[in-house]
Design a protein around this motif. Structure first.
Motif, PDB file in Angstrom:
ATOM      1  N   GLN A 377      53.257  26.411  30.321  1.00 53.21           N
ATOM      2  CA  GLN A 377      53.837  25.425  29.416  1.00 53.21           C
ATOM      3  C   GLN A 377      55.317  25.664  29.146  1.00 53.21           C
ATOM      4  O   GLN A 377      55.939  24.882  28.426  1.00 53.21           O
ATOM      5  N   HIS A 378      55.895  26.701  29.694  1.00 50.57           N
ATOM      6  CA  HIS A 378      57.218  27.105  29.247  1.00 50.57           C
ATOM      7  C   HIS A 378      58.121  27.425  30.440  1.00 50.57           C
ATOM      8  O   HIS A 378      57.781  28.259  31.274  1.00 50.57           O
ATOM      9  N   TYR A 427      59.609  23.073  27.094  1.00 53.49           N
ATOM     10  CA  TYR A 427      58.356  23.533  26.500  1.00 53.49           C
ATOM     11  C   TYR A 427      57.372  22.373  26.426  1.00 53.49           C
ATOM     12  O   TYR A 427      57.722  21.273  26.004  1.00 53.49           O
ATOM     13  N   ARG A 428      56.134  22.643  26.850  1.00 52.01           N
ATOM     14  CA  ARG A 428      55.089  21.618  26.827  1.00 52.01           C
ATOM     15  C   ARG A 428      53.986  22.049  25.858  1.00 52.01           C
ATOM     16  O   ARG A 428      53.069  22.792  26.243  1.00 52.01           O
ATOM     17  N   PRO A 429      54.044  21.611  24.613  1.00 54.41           N
ATOM     18  CA  PRO A 429      52.973  21.951  23.672  1.00 54.41           C
ATOM     19  C   PRO A 429      51.638  21.331  24.050  1.00 54.41           C
ATOM     20  O   PRO A 429      50.589  21.802  23.621  1.00 54.41           O
ATOM     21  N   SER A 430      51.679  20.255  24.867  1.00 55.36           N
ATOM     22  CA  SER A 430      50.458  19.642  25.393  1.00 55.36           C
ATOM     23  C   SER A 430      50.782  19.039  26.744  1.00 55.36           C
ATOM     24  O   SER A 430      51.947  18.977  27.151  1.00 55.36           O
ATOM     25  N   THR A 434      56.621  16.885  26.474  1.00 59.09           N
ATOM     26  CA  THR A 434      57.593  17.869  26.951  1.00 59.09           C
ATOM     27  C   THR A 434      58.825  17.827  26.056  1.00 59.09           C
ATOM     28  O   THR A 434      59.414  16.756  25.844  1.00 59.09           O
TER      29      THR A 434
END
Length: 689
Positions: A377-378, A427-430, A434
């Motif tokens: 995710q990062h 960063y992709r929290p879900s 993004t």
């Protein structure tokens, strides 16, 4: 052939205000049926799929353009040829919010969202295969803009600020021209130019590739040569307007003769790469430096040469960590030979006044980009850059001037060292969201230092709907030319703050993109047309606008591609519109594959009325609608390919707004602005081995 089931361009084409295009589009959508085989290479990709829409321009990390922060536009070379586009400069007018302009001595200009009118308007960063070609002298790269589309694989464009990744001059946009390689092709061009097509445009080139697969080695060469004997009929010039018609060469033909030559070479050997580019763009003096029509000639008055060399290596540590190291060198030369200044007796001179000018600069740059993905995710990107630019010479020689002038017109001790660092966090929290944050710092040796932040979010609501939001700041330092001629002692760097909100709607047979934006320009740098004494920081300006794009497929053989953009660009302190631009631009293209090997494209472009300077009493320059028609013959597999087109099909009167100047307090201008070519034919033929 450009199959209409193949997505080849993000270039929205020509919406038209006149009903002819709309009528054609409707008629095409009703007469469609035949299913045909697809071609090779890019033509296998579906026009409305997203597979051929990858870009690294916005974030330096490959991703689909619909998922990048802001709106990125991708124009594909074969698609541009099918539309009748002949140069990179012309191609950029297909991007929402971008339009063309020209300086009196023939330099090309690009306006983005109303920004860019005027001399030395370095508001867009121009890259060639990822290498910055914008000079420190005037901030532009005319030779890249004049590249024929036959040499171009694709053009990637960021609309709006890009300084957080690319630094100086990525102010109103970033353009990266990716050249063709990895193929074997011969091609030639022939066309009409001049009044009623009286002149000739001839050229040719080759693209060739050699490889040793076992050694992971590939070498590619891309060559082009082009000569154009064009001219255009100009009306009365500044001498008529100031009561000196007896000294004038107007009305008469302009000298728009042009010669373009280029050599591009690329080497890939495992994880190492190297490239060189040599561009030579020479052209005549169309309207004279003081808006006095030069004597009739086909002399190549101006020459701009760019060369670049790049050496780099990709370092892969593991699946999470890799880096790219680059060393670059850039050379730039701007020469003027017999540039027409004044007619005989105008200023007491006993013969016509001409000037020769020579300017050179060199730039050396080293950079490293470190990509680190600690988890899925990062993603982190860290960039370090250092560059040094030096002026080699800046001399001039006057002929016919009744008084002496110093031999140097610019301080040859000028130089610029830039140390830069940036960090970008994706960063992709879900899976749907993004978030991107970027911060860049540039430290200059000759002007102040700058921070360029960007914050962006992309929310993929579902497969059909995407929302975007972005805030970004960009900057534009004074060029060397502007620093040498400030009207009020010094110049401040200009900045632009932009907020963008975007929405994308995707369906199997169509896609809609909508962007709304608001920008504030602080200390914009312009030429002081009131005093003609040099460059100033103008009052702050604001931009507010909306850009709409549509791509649709109707059956397998018809495609429509268009865009519409509106911008309100003005100075709040006075209420004046920014000169040179327009509030309305539109494009529409209709593709019709009427035979498995043949495609017809009718494209139209509408440019609204262009605003003038507040001091100019004339009404706004009337807008125009331009139609081009192109036929493409491209059978499957290898073999011949043919493009045959008509530019300016309806023989529309197209004019660019003239750029006012004055001489000793006397206003000088072309009352009829800068006329552009009439209807003309062109042909491009090639063979794919």
């Amino acid at each position: 052939m450009i199959p209409l089931s193949c997505r080849s361009t993000r270039s929205p084409l020509r919406l038209k205000s006149h009903g002819v295009l709309c009528a054609l589009g409707l008629s095409l959508t009703t007469g469609v049926v035949a299913e045909t085989a697809r071609t090779d290479e890019e033509d296998f990709v579906d026009l409305l799929s997203l597979l051929d829409n990858q870009t690294e321009l916005a974030t330096k990390s490959g991703m689909n353009a619909d998922y990048t922060p802001g709106m990125a536009t991708i124009l594909h070379g074969r698609d541009l040829l099918a539309r009748g586009v002949r140069t990179v400069w012309e191609a950029l007018s297909l991007v929402p919010g971008m339009s063309q302009g020209m300086e009196a001595t023939g330099e090309r200009q690009v306006l983005s969202r109303g920004v860019g009118y005027g001399y030395a308007s370095g508001n867009i960063k121009i890259l060639l295969d990822g290498v910055s070609m914008s000079s420190a002298f005037i901030g532009t790269a005319d030779a890249v803009l004049e590249m024929p589309i036959e040499q171009v694989q694709r053009i990637e464009v960021i609309r709006g600020p890009g300084s957080s990744v690319y630094g100086e001059h990525a102010y109103a946009g970033v353009v990266d021209v990716i050249t063709r390689r990895g193929e074997r092709t011969l091609h030639g061009q022939l066309g009409q130019s001049g009044p009623a097509g009286g002149g000739l445009n001839v050229g040719g080139g080759a693209i060739w590739t050699w490889g040793l697969p076992k050694q992971d080695l590939r070498v590619s060469v891309n060559l082009q040569g082009l000569e154009d004997s064009a001219d255009v009929e100009a009306g009365p010039d500044a001498l008529w307007a100031t009561g000196h018609s007896e000294l004038s060469n107007a009305p008469g033909p302009t000298n728009e003769t042009r010669r373009f030559r280029s050599l591009l070479a690329d080497l890939q050997w495992g994880d190492s790469f190297a490239s060189i580019a040599i561009l030579d763009d020479a052209y005549g003096d169309p309207f004279g430096v003081n808006h006095m029509l030069p004597p009739r000639s086909t002399h190549l008055t101006s020459t701009q040469q760019n060369w670049s060399a790049q050496l780099g290596h990709n370092i892969r540590v593991n699946d999470q960590l890799n880096a790219t190291v680059r060393l670059e060198g850039l050379g730039y030369q701007d020469r003027r030979d017999q540039l027409y200044v004044l007619p005989v007796t105008y200023a007491g001179n006993q013969e016509p006044v001409y000037v020769d000018r020579d300017y050179t600069e060199r730039r050396y740059r080293g950079s490293v980009d470190i990509h680190w993905q600690p988890r899925y995710q990062h993603k982190l990107l860290i960039g370090l850059e250092a560059s040094q630019t030096n002026v080699g010479k800046a001399t001039w020689d006057w002929e016919g001037l009744p008084f002496p002038v110093p031999p140097n017109w610019l301080d040859t001790d000028m130089n610029r060292t830039i140390l830069s660092a940036f960090i970008q966090d994706e960063y992709r929290p879900s899976d749907q969201l993004t978030l991107t944050g970027t911060l860049r710092y540039d430290d200059y040796s000759d002007v102040e230092s700058f921070f360029s932040p960007r914050l962006a979010a992309v929310w993929r609501i579902d497969e059909q709907n995407i929302l975007k939001a972005q805030y970004a700041v960009a900057f534009r330092p004074p060029t060397f030319f502007e620093q040498q001629y400030p009207a009020k002692g010094s110049l401040n760097t200009s900045t632009i703050d932009t907020v963008e909100l975007g929405y994308i709607r995707r369906q199997p047979s169509w896609e809609l993109r909508l962007m709304a934006f608001a920008s504030k320009l602080t200390n914009p740098i312009i030429f002081d047309e009131r005093s003609n004494d040099g460059y100033i920081n103008a009052p702050d300006a604001q931009l507010r606008g909306i850009e709409l794009e549509f791509e649709g497929r109707f059956g397998r053989d018809v495609r429509l591609d268009g865009n519409l953009s509106y911008v309100d660009a003005q100075r709040p302190s006075t209420g004046d519109a920014l000169p040179g631009g327009t509030d309305l631009l539109a494009n529409l293209a209709a593709f019709w594959r009427f035979h498995p090997d043949w495609t017809a494209v009718l494209q139209g472009r509408y440019v609204g009325d262009r605003y003038r300077r507040p001091e100019d009493p004339r009404p706004s320059l009337q807008g125009y609608t331009l139609l081009d028609l192109t036929l493409t013959y491209k059978p499957e597999r290898k073999g011949p390919v043919l493009y045959l087109g008509v530019k300016n099909l309806t023989n529309e009167d197209v004019r660019y707004p003239e750029q006012y100047t004055n001489l000793n307090g006397v206003s000088l201008s072309y009352p009829g602005d800068y006329p552009r070519p009439s209807r003309r034919l062109w042909l491009s033929a090639g063979y794919r081995f």
